[in-house]
Design a protein around this motif. Structure first.
Motif, PDB file in Angstrom:
ATOM      1  N   ILE A  65      50.710  38.528  27.522  1.00  0.00           N
ATOM      2  CA  ILE A  65      49.515  37.695  28.141  1.00  0.00           C
ATOM      3  C   ILE A  65      48.789  38.972  29.175  1.00  0.00           C
ATOM      4  O   ILE A  65      49.241  39.567  29.768  1.00  0.00           O
ATOM      5  N   LYS A  66      47.755  39.300  28.711  1.00  0.00           N
ATOM      6  CA  LYS A  66      46.967  40.360  29.301  1.00  0.00           C
ATOM      7  C   LYS A  66      45.855  39.448  30.448  1.00  0.00           C
ATOM      8  O   LYS A  66      44.620  38.867  29.820  1.00  0.00           O
ATOM      9  N   PRO A  67      46.084  39.317  31.606  1.00  0.00           N
ATOM     10  CA  PRO A  67      44.808  38.806  32.330  1.00  0.00           C
ATOM     11  C   PRO A  67      43.524  39.395  32.452  1.00  0.00           C
ATOM     12  O   PRO A  67      43.518  40.557  32.238  1.00  0.00           O
ATOM     13  N   LEU A  68      42.471  38.647  32.478  1.00  0.00           N
ATOM     14  CA  LEU A  68      41.285  39.457  32.614  1.00  0.00           C
ATOM     15  C   LEU A  68      40.579  39.726  33.924  1.00  0.00           C
ATOM     16  O   LEU A  68      40.887  38.662  34.835  1.00  0.00           O
ATOM     17  N   ASP A  69      39.761  40.356  34.200  1.00  0.00           N
ATOM     18  CA  ASP A  69      39.158  40.583  35.553  1.00  0.00           C
ATOM     19  C   ASP A  69      39.753  40.603  36.592  1.00  0.00           C
ATOM     20  O   ASP A  69      40.953  41.305  36.688  1.00  0.00           O
ATOM     21  N   ASP A  70      39.707  39.611  37.443  1.00  0.00           N
ATOM     22  CA  ASP A  70      40.403  39.541  38.790  1.00  0.00           C
ATOM     23  C   ASP A  70      41.527  38.522  38.762  1.00  0.00           C
ATOM     24  O   ASP A  70      42.213  38.006  39.668  1.00  0.00           O
ATOM     25  N   ARG A  71      42.004  38.246  37.534  1.00  0.00           N
ATOM     26  CA  ARG A  71      43.200  37.136  37.360  1.00  0.00           C
ATOM     27  C   ARG A  71      44.436  37.953  37.271  1.00  0.00           C
ATOM     28  O   ARG A  71      44.682  39.135  36.844  1.00  0.00           O
ATOM     29  N   VAL A  72      45.446  36.986  37.625  1.00  0.00           N
ATOM     30  CA  VAL A  72      46.919  37.657  37.951  1.00  0.00           C
ATOM     31  C   VAL A  72      47.668  36.526  37.345  1.00  0.00           C
ATOM     32  O   VAL A  72      47.898  35.436  37.399  1.00  0.00           O
ATOM     33  N   LEU A  73      48.948  37.419  36.528  1.00  0.00           N
ATOM     34  CA  LEU A  73      49.824  36.564  35.987  1.00  0.00           C
ATOM     35  C   LEU A  73      51.196  36.581  36.899  1.00  0.00           C
ATOM     36  O   LEU A  73      51.626  37.580  37.022  1.00  0.00           O
ATOM     37  N   VAL A  74      51.689  35.244  37.210  1.00  0.00           N
ATOM     38  CA  VAL A  74      52.832  35.372  38.032  1.00  0.00           C
ATOM     39  C   VAL A  74      53.774  34.411  37.595  1.00  0.00           C
ATOM     40  O   VAL A  74      53.634  33.504  36.880  1.00  0.00           O
ATOM     41  N   LYS A  75      55.086  35.035  37.486  1.00  0.00           N
ATOM     42  CA  LYS A  75      56.349  34.519  37.173  1.00  0.00           C
ATOM     43  C   LYS A  75      56.774  33.546  38.281  1.00  0.00           C
ATOM     44  O   LYS A  75      57.155  34.138  39.419  1.00  0.00           O
ATOM     45  N   ILE A  76      56.784  32.283  38.143  1.00  0.00           N
ATOM     46  CA  ILE A  76      56.982  31.352  39.231  1.00  0.00           C
ATOM     47  C   ILE A  76      58.396  31.660  39.691  1.00  0.00           C
ATOM     48  O   ILE A  76      59.511  31.411  38.858  1.00  0.00           O
TER      49      ILE A  76
END
Length: 256
Positions: A65-76
């Motif tokens: 998964i590649k976030p766009l712009d200022d988004r962030v992917l977090v493993k909870i």
């Protein structure tokens, strides 16, 4: 007629086929098992109060998964199932986590003509706003994709007191509730008013103006402040101390 006995720990129902959950995107809705069910006994009231997990399931064929712009992917972070003394917690008493590890970040935010680098990096341990982002079930693990502005701060230890706020966030140690009335009467726990005063522990670098420049905050560590009563995200330290992280705009006054 014989009762229908649920043997699995969870029951899975496609959201698109369940009228009570009209409005959810096709996903998976899971219910905790609640014992013996008799045909015809389930009504709308039977499901009142049940927790619905409506995370978007990412099919196994997608491997990244590649976030766009200022988004962030977090493993909870995994939900704590035991207290520090080893007592098992029922699911209703388990606190929903507000933290996790950054897995991937977008290219950053653009303000005007300025391109700003992300404030967090993969591997960072972060705390985020309670209702932020979209939950994802990816590779069998819970993730959250959210905007960087929804990240409250970076936590490099396992104690919330060490939180480093981001952007315009202010991290405050909440003052203890008054134990007595002005006339000297002792207050019960239920009668104690929720305090809206505390001491600033740390502040973020400040919000950004229209040109992408940081504007310093008007409060500093050590200030005693009055803040909006229902603002921010509340936390409890390992020693039982109460903290709150909120936006600088929710701080109403400095007390002296």
């Amino acid at each position: 007629m014989a009762a229908a006995q649920l043997t699995a720990s969870t029951m899975t129902v496609p959201a698109r086929n369940f009228a009570l959950f009209d409005g959810l995107r096709p996903s998976t809705v899971k219910f905790a098992s609640f014992g013996t069910l008799r045909p015809g006994t389930l009504t709308h009231k039977s499901f009142k109060g049940l927790v619905v997990k409506a995370a978007t399931v990412v099919a196994p064929k997608y491997t990244s998964i590649k976030p766009l712009d200022d988004r962030v992917l977090v493993k909870i972070k995994t939900i704590e199932e035991k207290t520090e003394s080893g007592i098992l917690l029922p699911s209703t008493a388990q606190t929903k986590p507000q933290g996790g590890e950054v897995v991937a970040v977008g290219e950053g935010k653009t303000i005007g003509k300025a391109k700003l680098d992300p404030l967090v990096k993969p591997g960072s341990q972060v705390i985020y706003s309670k209702y932020a982002g979209t939950e994802l079930d990816f590779n069998g693990e819970n993730h959250l994709i959210l905007k960087e502005d929804d990240i409250v701060g970076i936590l490099e230890t396992d104690d919330i007191k060490d939180l480093k706020p981001l952007n315009d966030r202010v991290f405050i140690k909440v003052a203890e509730a008054e134990e007595k009335t002005a006339g000297g009467l002792l207050l019960t726990e239920a009668a104690k008013e929720k305090p809206s005063i505390g001491t600033v522990i740390a502040v973020g670098p400040g919000p950004l103006d229209e040109e992408g420049n940081k504007k310093p905050l008007t409060v500093s560590p050590g200030n005693t402040v009055l803040y909006s009563k229902y603002a921010g995200n509340e936390f409890k330290g390992k020693d039982g101390t109460n903290y709150i992280a909120l936006r600088a705009s929710d701080v109403m006054a400095v007390l002296s």
